[in-house]
Design a protein around this motif. Structure first.
Motif, PDB file in Angstrom:
ATOM      1  N   GLU A   1       0.801  -1.220   0.000  1.00  0.00           N
ATOM      2  CA  GLU A   1       0.000   0.000   0.000  1.00  0.00           C
ATOM      3  C   GLU A   1       0.837   1.276   0.000  1.00  0.00           C
ATOM      4  N   ASP A   2       2.150   1.174   0.226  1.00  0.00           N
ATOM      5  CA  ASP A   2       2.997   2.364   0.234  1.00  0.00           C
ATOM      6  C   ASP A   2       3.238   2.803  -1.212  1.00  0.00           C
ATOM      7  N   ALA A   3       2.858   4.016  -1.527  1.00  0.00           N
ATOM      8  CA  ALA A   3       2.946   4.513  -2.901  1.00  0.00           C
ATOM      9  C   ALA A   3       4.378   4.579  -3.407  1.00  0.00           C
ATOM     10  N   ARG A   4       5.357   4.612  -2.501  1.00  0.00           N
ATOM     11  CA  ARG A   4       6.758   4.672  -2.923  1.00  0.00           C
ATOM     12  C   ARG A   4       7.292   3.326  -3.375  1.00  0.00           C
ATOM     13  N   CYS A   5       6.596   2.254  -3.032  1.00  0.00           N
ATOM     14  CA  CYS A   5       7.110   0.899  -3.200  1.00  0.00           C
ATOM     15  C   CYS A   5       6.474   0.218  -4.410  1.00  0.00           C
ATOM     16  N   ARG A   6       7.322  -0.406  -5.223  1.00  0.00           N
ATOM     17  CA  ARG A   6       6.848  -1.140  -6.393  1.00  0.00           C
ATOM     18  C   ARG A   6       7.525  -2.501  -6.430  1.00  0.00           C
ATOM     19  N   PHE A   7       6.740  -3.543  -6.659  1.00  0.00           N
ATOM     20  CA  PHE A   7       7.275  -4.887  -6.827  1.00  0.00           C
ATOM     21  C   PHE A   7       7.507  -5.148  -8.311  1.00  0.00           C
ATOM     22  N   VAL A   8       8.689  -5.670  -8.642  1.00  0.00           N
ATOM     23  CA  VAL A   8       9.019  -6.047 -10.010  1.00  0.00           C
ATOM     24  C   VAL A   8       9.342  -7.538 -10.027  1.00  0.00           C
ATOM     25  N   HIS A   9       8.594  -8.282 -10.830  1.00  0.00           N
ATOM     26  CA  HIS A   9       8.856  -9.714 -10.971  1.00  0.00           C
ATOM     27  C   HIS A   9       9.957  -9.888 -12.016  1.00  0.00           C
ATOM     28  N   GLY A  10      11.152 -10.248 -11.572  1.00  0.00           N
ATOM     29  CA  GLY A  10      12.262 -10.379 -12.506  1.00  0.00           C
ATOM     30  C   GLY A  10      13.483 -10.987 -11.841  1.00  0.00           C
ATOM     31  N   ASP A  11      14.450 -11.321 -12.654  1.00  0.00           N
ATOM     32  CA  ASP A  11      15.717 -11.906 -12.206  1.00  0.00           C
ATOM     33  C   ASP A  11      16.691 -10.764 -11.921  1.00  0.00           C
ATOM     34  N   PHE A  12      16.902 -10.451 -10.657  1.00  0.00           N
ATOM     35  CA  PHE A  12      17.802  -9.357 -10.288  1.00  0.00           C
ATOM     36  C   PHE A  12      19.165  -9.512 -10.931  1.00  0.00           C
ATOM     37  N   PHE A  13      19.701 -10.716 -10.934  1.00  0.00           N
ATOM     38  CA  PHE A  13      21.073 -10.945 -11.390  1.00  0.00           C
ATOM     39  C   PHE A  13      21.201 -10.693 -12.893  1.00  0.00           C
ATOM     40  N   ALA A  14      20.210 -11.102 -13.659  1.00  0.00           N
ATOM     41  CA  ALA A  14      20.223 -10.824 -15.091  1.00  0.00           C
ATOM     42  C   ALA A  14      20.004  -9.343 -15.356  1.00  0.00           C
ATOM     43  N   MET A  15      19.099  -8.720 -14.617  1.00  0.00           N
ATOM     44  CA  MET A  15      18.794  -7.307 -14.827  1.00  0.00           C
ATOM     45  C   MET A  15      19.966  -6.413 -14.432  1.00  0.00           C
ATOM     46  N   ALA A  16      20.652  -6.757 -13.344  1.00  0.00           N
ATOM     47  CA  ALA A  16      21.740  -5.911 -12.839  1.00  0.00           C
ATOM     48  C   ALA A  16      22.888  -5.816 -13.819  1.00  0.00           C
ATOM     49  N   THR A  17      23.091  -6.841 -14.624  1.00  0.00           N
ATOM     50  CA  THR A  17      24.213  -6.854 -15.552  1.00  0.00           C
ATOM     51  C   THR A  17      23.792  -6.567 -16.995  1.00  0.00           C
ATOM     52  N   HIS A  18      22.508  -6.313 -17.206  1.00  0.00           N
ATOM     53  CA  HIS A  18      22.000  -6.009 -18.551  1.00  0.00           C
ATOM     54  C   HIS A  18      22.033  -4.494 -18.765  1.00  0.00           C
ATOM     55  N   PRO A  19      22.313  -4.035 -19.982  1.00  0.00           N
ATOM     56  CA  PRO A  19      22.361  -2.581 -20.223  1.00  0.00           C
ATOM     57  C   PRO A  19      21.072  -1.850 -19.866  1.00  0.00           C
ATOM     58  N   ASP A  20      19.922  -2.522 -19.944  1.00  0.00           N
ATOM     59  CA  ASP A  20      18.659  -1.861 -19.606  1.00  0.00           C
ATOM     60  C   ASP A  20      18.503  -1.639 -18.110  1.00  0.00           C
ATOM     61  N   GLY A  21      19.181  -2.429 -17.296  1.00  0.00           N
ATOM     62  CA  GLY A  21      19.216  -2.192 -15.859  1.00  0.00           C
ATOM     63  C   GLY A  21      18.056  -2.753 -15.072  1.00  0.00           C
ATOM     64  N   LEU A  22      17.793  -2.141 -13.925  1.00  0.00           N
ATOM     65  CA  LEU A  22      16.906  -2.701 -12.903  1.00  0.00           C
ATOM     66  C   LEU A  22      15.491  -2.138 -12.909  1.00  0.00           C
ATOM     67  N   ASP A  23      15.200  -1.212 -13.797  1.00  0.00           N
ATOM     68  CA  ASP A  23      13.851  -0.669 -13.908  1.00  0.00           C
ATOM     69  C   ASP A  23      13.303  -1.032 -15.276  1.00  0.00           C
ATOM     70  N   PRO A  24      12.333  -1.945 -15.356  1.00  0.00           N
ATOM     71  CA  PRO A  24      11.829  -2.365 -16.668  1.00  0.00           C
ATOM     72  C   PRO A  24      11.120  -1.248 -17.434  1.00  0.00           C
ATOM     73  N   ASP A  25      10.769  -0.165 -16.749  1.00  0.00           N
ATOM     74  CA  ASP A  25      10.077   0.949 -17.409  1.00  0.00           C
ATOM     75  C   ASP A  25      11.018   2.056 -17.872  1.00  0.00           C
ATOM     76  N   THR A  26      12.241   2.087 -17.337  1.00  0.00           N
ATOM     77  CA  THR A  26      13.189   3.151 -17.671  1.00  0.00           C
ATOM     78  C   THR A  26      14.564   2.546 -17.890  1.00  0.00           C
TER      79      THR A  26
END
Length: 237
Positions: free
Chosen positions: A118-143
């Motif tokens: 319910e906290d408006a600051r918090c967003r859950f992202v279903h994804g593989d942190f390890f793959a996202m952290a090392t991918h050029p697109d990064g950790l935010d699937p929207d940006t």
């Protein structure tokens, strides 16, 4: 009257069978929540000092008036909850590989679930942190390429004891360099570990980051009638 033991949820996942259980602690009577992956215990609400310290120690080093933060690994939500306690936090992105764990929070099956959902600051992202952290697109699937003031990671038991072989590369110099690109200058990477400080991993952090340290967190362990320790590594870009 609540049962002394209850399996709240059980689901097959690509990483194995995951279950959420609740039991009454025989000494205090308090309700204890536990998560198992296969036959392995992942976490317990009895032992949260390390998860909370991960957030507090990491954010204490973070520079900036308002903070954008990533937490890798949702679990029972104690690291994310401690992040939201910091009034500087503008946004929190929690990356979790298992949609079942996100569902526990969204359905209110765990004590902190409703607060996080319910906290408006918090967003859950279903994804593989390890793959996202090392991918050029990064950790935010929207940006693509978005940077953060702090990235806090609590998934593996330690850099040497990983839950999946694909995680191991993040703890090497090339993996950490890619993760550092997800941070603003002066940004912080912090990591929870169940093992004592490891000289080899500390050396890798020192190779990649401008500053780094390993902090030992000591807490009561009533199951052993003594104390236990975790390690929190904190590194600044």
């Amino acid at each position: 009257m609540r049962a002394r033991f209850e399996e709240i949820d059980w689901q097959p996942t690509p990483m194995g069978e995951i279950s959420l259980r609740r039991r009454a602690d025989p000494s205090s009577g308090e309700q204890v929540y536990e998560v198992k992956l296969g036959d392995e215990f992942l976490m317990s609400s009895m032992f949260t000092a390390g998860e909370i310290a991960l957030a507090r120690l990491g954010l204490a080093q973070a520079a900036g008036g308002e903070l954008d933060v990533v937490v890798g690994g949702l679990g029972l939500g104690y690291t994310a909850d401690a992040v939201l306690d910091d009034t500087r936090v503008r946004s929190l992105t929690v990356v979790e590989a298992l949609g079942e764990v996100i569902g526990w929070h969204e359905r209110g099956l765990v004590p902190l679930g409703e607060r996080l959902a319910e906290d408006a600051r918090c967003r859950f992202v279903h994804g593989d942190f390890f793959a996202m952290a090392t991918h050029p697109d990064g950790l935010d699937p929207d940006t693509a390429g978005r940077r953060f003031h702090a990235v806090l990671l609590d998934v593996d038991h330690s850099p040497e004891h990983v839950l999946h072989p694909s995680h191991a590369s993040l703890y090497r110099p090339e993996g950490l360099r890619a993760l550092a690109e997800r941070l603003y200058p002066g940004g912080v990477f912090a990591l929870w570990s169940n093992d004592p400080p490891e000289e080899r991993f500390s050396a890798v952090l020192a190779e990649v980051f401008a500053e780094s340290e390993a902090r030992v967190v000591t807490f009561a362990n009533p199951l052993q009638e003594g104390t236990a320790t975790n390690t929190v590594y904190v590194a600044r870009r």
